[in-house]
Scaffold this active site. Structure first.
Site, PDB file in Angstrom:
ATOM      1  N   ARG A 229       3.453   4.498   3.665  1.00 16.21           N
ATOM      2  CA  ARG A 229       2.126   4.387   3.021  1.00 16.21           C
ATOM      3  C   ARG A 229       1.238   5.282   3.614  1.00 16.21           C
ATOM      4  O   ARG A 229       1.492   5.689   4.561  1.00 16.21           O
ATOM      5  CB  ARG A 229       1.344   3.075   3.317  1.00 16.21           C
ATOM      6  CG  ARG A 229       2.146   1.940   2.516  1.00 16.21           C
ATOM      7  CD  ARG A 229       1.248   1.962   1.069  1.00 16.21           C
ATOM      8  NE  ARG A 229       1.688   0.674   0.443  1.00 16.21           N
ATOM      9  CZ  ARG A 229       2.633   0.710  -0.499  1.00 16.21           C
ATOM     10  NH1 ARG A 229       3.391   1.600  -0.569  1.00 16.21           N
ATOM     11  NH2 ARG A 229       3.077  -0.375  -1.031  1.00 16.21           N
ATOM     12  N   GLU A 258      -5.072   7.744  -2.688  1.00 18.47           N
ATOM     13  CA  GLU A 258      -4.439   8.128  -3.803  1.00 18.47           C
ATOM     14  C   GLU A 258      -5.152   7.739  -5.231  1.00 18.47           C
ATOM     15  O   GLU A 258      -5.948   6.647  -5.234  1.00 18.47           O
ATOM     16  CB  GLU A 258      -3.081   7.499  -4.012  1.00 18.47           C
ATOM     17  CG  GLU A 258      -2.211   7.764  -2.833  1.00 18.47           C
ATOM     18  CD  GLU A 258      -0.830   6.947  -2.954  1.00 18.47           C
ATOM     19  OE1 GLU A 258      -0.648   6.202  -3.585  1.00 18.47           O
ATOM     20  OE2 GLU A 258      -0.003   7.172  -1.785  1.00 18.47           O
ATOM     21  N   HIS A 277       3.628   9.307  -5.550  1.00 13.58           N
ATOM     22  CA  HIS A 277       3.778   7.796  -4.978  1.00 13.58           C
ATOM     23  C   HIS A 277       4.920   7.340  -6.104  1.00 13.58           C
ATOM     24  O   HIS A 277       4.513   6.271  -6.721  1.00 13.58           O
ATOM     25  CB  HIS A 277       2.696   6.870  -4.969  1.00 13.58           C
ATOM     26  CG  HIS A 277       2.906   5.489  -4.290  1.00 13.58           C
ATOM     27  ND1 HIS A 277       1.776   5.093  -3.707  1.00 13.58           N
ATOM     28  CD2 HIS A 277       3.822   4.835  -4.206  1.00 13.58           C
ATOM     29  CE1 HIS A 277       2.261   3.973  -3.111  1.00 13.58           C
ATOM     30  NE2 HIS A 277       3.787   3.697  -3.081  1.00 13.58           N
TER      31      HIS A 277
HETATM   32  C1  OXD Z   1       6.155  -0.358  -3.176  1.00 14.29           C
HETATM   33  C2  OXD Z   1       5.663   0.782  -3.699  1.00 14.29           C
HETATM   34  O1  OXD Z   1       5.457  -0.967  -2.211  1.00 14.29           O
HETATM   35  O2  OXD Z   1       5.916   1.267  -4.681  1.00 14.29           O
HETATM   36  O3  OXD Z   1       6.731  -1.259  -4.054  1.00 14.29           O
HETATM   37  O4  OXD Z   1       5.273   1.665  -3.009  1.00 14.29           O
END
Ligand code: OXD
Length: 325
Positions: A229, A258, A277
């Site tokens: 993240r 994002e 992402h």
């Molecule tokens: C998840 C992602 O947490 O796609 O599944 O980032």
């Protein structure tokens, strides 16, 4: 019971869920209707990308279980949900193959200088420059959950030395992993790794964890990959570490905000490889989520322990061997 879904669901997914929950109502709310439908849900499976009134959901007291369709839980673990009786299960590890492949793509792309060669290709320029190797490198994986473990498996084929940190280090290590240290030994990992890969969840403890001090603890010339993240890394500090040349490069599938704002210096840094992402966006994502949810529905209805049951205070599922019965 009313089972409300909010992930890209197709007819075959609804049919599969109906097989395991024939007496229950299944509603595909989608992002458009989830904010209202969640108020009438007994069970929710998905990832609401719109604002959801979680405080109201908790006050109503109807929702019993959230099956997240994402591995990360930052979308639903609000303080109200954490303090409530609502069970939360995650999709942790379910997309590990895809995330591991994305990690390798970013890492090999940087080491073999694909962004430079691609820019040259666009100018029809045939210009050699030195590349770097993955084999022989020490790779530090921060967070040895489903994704971290799968990345380690793939990296072992490259004859790397793999170390990791985790809040719950496994008691038995796979042969290809040299050490998994407790999370408080992060600095040791940062100081000794040529490549650092972030695969840990975002929570109050990990927000801003990779700050200026830690970035400059990393080896000069090392590489940071973030497939976890964005807010785990302090982005302005990362920009400084990259601009100063202390870090050789960064591969980022996630960013603090994002979509990444147009004005972010990350767009223009030649030593950054960005992807939007997509680490866990495998073509089979909805199939995998449906299979996990179907298995967990069966367990829920028959009173068996749920898979990937999350410790809401920690923000991720605690490995079975560490759970108190
Ligand atoms: C998840 C992602 O947490 O796609 O599944 O980032």
């Amino acid at each position: 019971m009313r089972i409300v879904l909010c992930y890209p669901v197709e007819k075959r997914h609804l049919a599969r869920l109906a097989q395991v929950a024939p007496e229950h109502e299944i509603v595909d709310a989608g992002q458009e209707h989830i904010a209202e439908e969640i108020l009438r849900a007994d069970i929710f499976c998905g990832h609401a990308k719109v604002t959801v009134p979680w405080d109201q959901v908790v006050r109503l007291g109807r929702l019993r279980w959230i099956q997240s369709s994402a591995a990360g839980l930052d979308h639903c673990l609000t303080p109200e949900v954490v303090a409530s009786d609502i069970l939360v299960t995650s999709a942790s590890g379910v997309f590990a193959d895809a995330v591991a492949e994305q990690t390798l793509a970013l890492l090999l792309g940087l080491l073999r200088r694909l962004p430079t060669f691609f820019r040259n290709q666009q100018q029809k320029m045939f210009e050699r420059c030195p590349t770097r190797d993955l084999h022989g490198a020490t790779v530090g994986i921060v967070g040895f959950g489903g994704n971290g473990r799968r990345i380690a498996e793939l990296l072992s084929a490259f004859r790397t030395k793999i170390v990791a940190t985790d809040m719950f280090p496994p008691r038995e290590l796979p042969d290809h992993v040299k050490a998994v240290w407790p999370a408080d030994q992060l600095d040791r990992l940062l100081e000794g790794s040529d490549i650092v890969i972030l695969t840990l969840p975002l929570n109050a403890r990990t927000r801003g964890l990779i700050n200026r001090q830690r970035l400059f603890r990393m080896k000069p010339g090392s590489i940071l990959i973030n497939v976890a993240r964005g807010p785990i890394v302090v982005e302005k500090d990362l920009v400084e570490a990259l601009q100063s040349g202390h870090l050789w490069a960064a591969g980022l599938d996630v960013t603090e905000i994002e979509p990444l704002p147009e004005g972010s210096p990350l767009w223009d840094l030649p030593n950054v490889l960005l992807t939007p992402h997509v680490g866990a966006q495998s073509a089979r994502r909805s199939d995998l989520v449906t299979e996990l949810f179907a298995a967990n529905l069966q367990r829920f209805f028959s009173g068996q322990p749920l898979l990937n049951l999350v410790d809401k205070e920690l923000g991720f599922p605690v490995p079975l061997q560490y759970r108190t019965p």
